[in-house]
Structures are given as structure tokens and as C-alpha cells.
Write an enzyme that holds these catalytic residues in place. Structure first.
Site, PDB file in Angstrom:
ATOM      1  N   ALA A 125     -22.752  20.708  -0.139  1.00 40.59           N
ATOM      2  CA  ALA A 125     -23.939  20.889   0.710  1.00 40.59           C
ATOM      3  C   ALA A 125     -23.580  20.389   2.101  1.00 40.59           C
ATOM      4  CB  ALA A 125     -25.129  20.134   0.130  1.00 40.59           C
ATOM      5  N   ALA A 126     -22.967  21.259   2.909  1.00 40.17           N
ATOM      6  CA  ALA A 126     -22.172  20.800   4.052  1.00 40.17           C
ATOM      7  C   ALA A 126     -22.916  20.667   5.378  1.00 40.17           C
ATOM      8  CB  ALA A 126     -20.983  21.734   4.239  1.00 40.17           C
ATOM      9  N   ALA A 127     -23.937  21.491   5.644  1.00 45.48           N
ATOM     10  CA  ALA A 127     -24.577  21.465   6.964  1.00 45.48           C
ATOM     11  C   ALA A 127     -25.282  20.128   7.201  1.00 45.48           C
ATOM     12  CB  ALA A 127     -25.569  22.624   7.085  1.00 45.48           C
ATOM     13  N   PRO A 128     -25.319  19.670   8.459  1.00 46.58           N
ATOM     14  CA  PRO A 128     -24.831  20.334   9.677  1.00 46.58           C
ATOM     15  C   PRO A 128     -23.345  20.175   9.952  1.00 46.58           C
ATOM     16  CG  PRO A 128     -25.864  18.269  10.256  1.00 46.58           C
ATOM     17  CD  PRO A 128     -26.058  18.421   8.760  1.00 46.58           C
ATOM     18  N   GLY A 129     -22.630  19.420   9.122  1.00 41.91           N
ATOM     19  CA  GLY A 129     -21.179  19.356   9.281  1.00 41.91           C
ATOM     20  C   GLY A 129     -20.590  17.981   9.502  1.00 41.91           C
ATOM     21  N   LYS A 131     -20.085  15.460   7.492  1.00 39.24           N
ATOM     22  CA  LYS A 131     -19.137  15.040   6.453  1.00 39.24           C
ATOM     23  C   LYS A 131     -17.960  16.005   6.351  1.00 39.24           C
ATOM     24  CE  LYS A 131     -22.981  12.882   4.053  1.00 39.24           C
ATOM     25  NZ  LYS A 131     -23.986  13.432   5.006  1.00 39.24           N
ATOM     26  N   ASP A 194     -23.084  15.716  -1.629  1.00 37.50           N
ATOM     27  CA  ASP A 194     -24.139  14.971  -0.946  1.00 37.50           C
ATOM     28  C   ASP A 194     -25.413  15.763  -1.214  1.00 37.50           C
ATOM     29  OD1 ASP A 194     -25.058  12.837   0.781  1.00 37.50           O
ATOM     30  OD2 ASP A 194     -25.350  14.364   2.317  1.00 37.50           O
ATOM     31  N   CYS A 247     -29.407  10.459   0.313  1.00 39.62           N
ATOM     32  CA  CYS A 247     -30.046   9.577   1.297  1.00 39.62           C
ATOM     33  C   CYS A 247     -31.424   9.156   0.778  1.00 39.62           C
ATOM     34  CB  CYS A 247     -30.136  10.236   2.667  1.00 39.62           C
ATOM     35  SG  CYS A 247     -31.064  11.782   2.703  1.00 39.62           S
TER      36      CYS A 247
END
EC number: 2.1.1.178
Length: 477
Positions: A125-129, A131, A194, A247
Site C-alpha cells: 500500500a505504497a501511496a503517497p510514496g 516508504k 503498511d 498508524c
């Protein structure tokens, strides 16, 4: 700093009282949640060393406090943020740093805790980038990263941040993260999940984060998280590392999700404790070896991080029934690749042997070799870096390729005023124009783009969607 007025549902407060470890104060938790969040940045070591960055910004009067779990991370205090936002500084525009919350640096720190050298990594779950770019920096742009994002509206932002940071080893996908266990079994050396969550840890940034909170919603989210972690675990090779993070603060979305995976595959899951991740980690350590970061511990967002190892293979999931379709790219033959490489070198672009040239119609792309075994197994939104477009007179080099592959020694340095004009999308009129027809322009030694010399003028090629108006960087004082 003025305090926030955070909305807390009574059921949430009761849940937090029950979850709070004995050595922590509930009053301190409430007080920390009411304080505005400290800003933090992470130096992009693909472009500059931490030491050189600190020397570069020393004249600005920024107060930088090291983040204990990330040697590239710093909390930042600076004057004049209203007049000049941090995102409009020269160093941010050129990708020297990423504005990233300190807690969100923890998962990648955990993923690389033992200094592994993974060839292939997935960010589910990469956005916004933040990590993905942190992972790429830890990998030194080597190997390959599959960065997935389910939300279509966020894929564009993800790519923009990857491009700004000069990253060349990423392939983007746009799927529900639950597909990868079946589609790409045992394909990755390391995976970061994440997970989408209820966001209980972000109230310092968003005072209304808990407006729609309910215990029932937490349970619904946890059900999705279990499916995501199961899929990720299937996509991980035996011996590989999986980091699960959120989070949020409740046990249902954190410890319980990991315990569910442990109970499902007891012979294949090993917890890798995080108590030695950094000095002070013990303050957030759970009995299981996870990090459960309440906001008052490190004066940051609330966060949860677990690190797991896959110790054995597990039964595969049923093969997906969909068809991927024909892969739309073909690799360049060695003779063609040599000609393209020579032309790129002539304008100051160079890449290592970990990238290979591919073509689609008139487009030339550089793909990370480590991702090639996955071609044809899933549909990619984007792979690697678009290098050039072929036209009658040669090649039209693309902005993202200049940012990723420019060799600084073959560059034309702009003054601060000229660099500001460049970022506004305007042509530049240097006192002395470069000799070559096409020149990579830099500021502070960092590539900004490729300019075409027209008489005494440098024609601007900065992408229109990146052009900035208003006040830009202040410069050295």
C-alpha cells in the site's frame, strides 16, 4: 504551538485506557494527542549524503533533531514557514529530502534492521510514496520494488514522488493488495504491508480523525487486514521478511492481526523482536516483540510495527483465473541498445547494468532487471523510467530520466535566480550559454532537467504539471 481540539469518542478512550501499558500515563497520552505534530524530513541519500545535506542547509538556521530510528530522518523547526513552505524550498523541489512523519520511517527501518540485501521488495500500500522512496534509498536504486496502490487517484502522486527522488528501480501496480498471494507466490525477498487502518494514531495531524470511529468499524478493518497479511505472506519467499504496520493503536488491528497469522501458519511464522532496533525502542516494546508506539513515548504519531520471518513454504493459493494479456514491451537488441546508450551518454545520462532497455512503439524505457521475472504475471501501470521518445532527428530525452540518470559532471550549473525561473517553467538566459545543443541544468549540483540551447537562451523543458508559481526558495543567508 497552539493546541489541537481533538475529538475523542468515549468508547475510544475506554479502549485506550485498557490498552495503555502500566508504565505509560493516560493523561500524558491525552496531552500528547492535543499537541500539534512535530514536522520531520528524511534526507534522500540517493541524491546527497546526510553530512553534505547538513552542510548545505546549515546557513538556513533550520533546527534539525535526529530521529532515533532513522539516521536520515530529522525533526525540523524553521522560521518563515508561512512565507516559504517547506515544499517550496530548492532542496525539496530537487528531491534532496522527503517530508515524512517520523513514525512512518519505522517500518522501513524494521524491514532493513539486519542490513539485508533483498533483490525484490513489495510495498503493498505504497501511496503517497514515503516508504517506497525510503526503501529505494536503502537499496541504493538496486534490485527492484513493486509499489502497489489500490486508490487510482493516488497512483499519480506516488509516481510523482518516485520521479522527484530520482528512483529507477520501481514498478507500479494498481490492485487490491489481496491479489498478490495468488498472482505472485513466493516472489519477494521482503514485503512491507503498511495496512489501511482506522488511523487512531494521526489525531495530532487531523483533529477529526476519529469522527467516524467505532469499535465495529475497527473489526471490519481488521478483517480486511487479515486478508491482506495472508496474501502478503503467500507472496513472500521462504526466508524472507514481512513487516506489518499501521498508524492506529487498537489491538484488533495490530497484535490480533499478527497473532491470527501466527495461528494460521504456526510452522512458518517467526517473530523477529524489535527491541534492539534503536536506542529507546524498549519504551514501546510489547511482550511479543512488536513496537506499539503511543504518541507520548517519542512525541510523534501513534504507530504499530511487527517484523516477521517466513521460515517455511506454505500451500499455494489457487491460481488466479484472469488473463494478464500480452506484455506490450519488447527488449532492445544489443546493437540497438548500444546505440541508445551511446546517444544518452553523449548528453550526460548513464545507468548501471541492473537496468535494461525496452521499447513500446516509439517509447524507450529502462526497466529494473530484478522485476523481469514478474513480467506477464500481473499487469503493471508503469515500470522503471521512461528514457526517451524516438523521432526523426534522434531521441527526445524524458524529464524523469534526466532526474534519475544525469551525471553531474556533464552539467550546466544555474544561479539561484535562474533555477527559480526554471521551476516557474520559464526559459533561462545565462550570462554564458553552454557549448552543447542540449545541456543538463543543475542547481546546488543537483539535476533540474534538460535544456535546449537556442542562441543565448536555454529553452525550458520542465514538465508543465510540475511548474510552480509564487515564492520559491530563499537561498543561503
Amino acid at each position: 504551538m497552539a493546541e489541537n481540539t481533538v475529538y475523542f469518542p468515549e468508547a475510544f478512550l475506554a479502549q485506550m485506557r485498557a490498552a495503555m501499558p502500566a508504565h505509560l500515563s493516560f493523561d500524558d497520552f491525552i496531552a500528547a494527542c492535543q499537541r500539534p505534530l512535530r514536522r520531520s524530513i528524511r534526507v534522500n541519500t540517493l541524491k546527497i549524503s546526510v553530512a553534505d545535506f547538513l552542510s548545505l542547509v546549515a546557513p538556513y538556521g533550520w533546527q534539525l533533531t535526529p530521529v532515533p530510528w532513522c539516521e536520515e530522518g530529522f525533526w525540523i523547526e524553521r522560521d518563515g514557514d508561512d512565507a516559504l513552505p517547506l515544499g517550496s524550498t530548492a532542496e525539496h523541489l530537487s528531491g534532496l529530502f522527503y517530508i515524512q512523519e517520523a513514525s512512518s520511517m519505522l517500518p522501513v527501518a524494521a524491514l532493513f534492521a539486519d542490513n539485508p540485501q533483498p533483490e525484490r521488495v513489495m510495498d503493498v500500500a505504497a501511496a503517497p510514496g514515503s516508504k517506497t522512496t525510503q526503501i529505494a534509498a536503502r537499496m541504493g536504486n538496486a534490485g527492484g520494488i513493486l509499489a502497489n496502490e489500490f486508490s487510482a487517484s493516488r497512483v499519480k502522486v506516488l509516481h510523482a514522488n518516485i520521479s522527484r527522488c530520482g528512483i529507477s528501480n520501481v514498478a507500479l501496480t494498481h490492485f487490491d493488495g489481496r491479489v498478490f498471494g495468488a498472482a505472485l507466490p513466493e516472489a519477494f525477498d521482503a514485503i512491507l504491508l503498511d495496512a489501511p487502518c482506522s488511523g487512531e494514531g494521526v489525531v495530532r495531524k487531523d483533529a477529526d480523525a476519529l469522527k467516524n470511529w467505532s469499535p465495529e468499524s475497527n473489526l471490519d478493518i481488521a478483517a480486511t487486514q487479515r486478508e491482506l497479511i495472508d496474501s502478503a505472506f503467500h507472496a513472500l519467499r521462504p526466508g524472507g521478511t514481512l513487516v506489518y504496520s499501521t498508524c492506529t493503536l487498537n489491538r484488533e488491528e495490530n497484535q490480533s492481526v499478527v497473532q491470527w497469522l501466527l495461528s494460521r501458519y504456526p510452522q512458518a511464522v517467526e517473530i523477529l523482536p524489535l527491541g534492539d532496533l534503536f536506542s529507546g525502542a524498549a519504551d514501546a516494546l510489547t511482550a511479543e516483540g512488536f513496537l506499539h508506539v503511543f504518541p507520548q513515548i517519542y512525541d510523534c504519531e501513534g504507530f504499530f510495527v511487527a517484523r516477521l520471518r517466513k521460515t517455511a513454504a506454505i500451500d499455494p493459493l489457487p491460481a488466479p483465473g484472469y488473463k494478464v494479456g500480452k506484455f506490450p514491451f519488447t527488449p532492445l537488441k544489443s546493437r540497438e541498445a548500444a546505440a541508445v546508450t551511446a546517444a544518452a551518454n553523449a548528453v550526460g545520462l548513464a545507468w548501471d547494468a541492473g537496468h535494461t532497455l525496452w521499447q513500446r512503439d516509439k517509447e524507450l524505457w529502462l526497466f529494473p532487471q530484478a522485476m523481469e521475472p514478474l513480467f506477464g504475471q500481473v499487469r503493471f501501470s508503469r515500470i522503471g523510467v521512461r528514457l526517451a521518445e524516438v523521432h526523426n532527428k534522434g531521441y527526445r530525452w524524458q524529464h524523469e530520466a534526466v532526474i534519475a540518470f544525469a551525471a553531474p559532471q556533464r552539467a550546466f550549473e544555474l544561479t539561484q535566480e535562474e533555477a527559480e525561473e526554471w521551476y516557474r517553467g520559464r526559459d533561462v538566459y545565462p550570462q554564458t550559454a553552454p557549448q552543447q545543443d542540449e545541456a543538463i541544468v543543475t542547481f546546488q549540483g543537483v539535476p533540474l532537467g534538460l535544456a535546449k540551447r537556442v542562441g543565448s537562451r536555454l529553452k525550458n523543458s520542465y514538465p508543465r504539471e510540475l511548474v510552480r508559481d509564487g515564492k520559491l526558495f530563499a537561498g543561503k543567508v
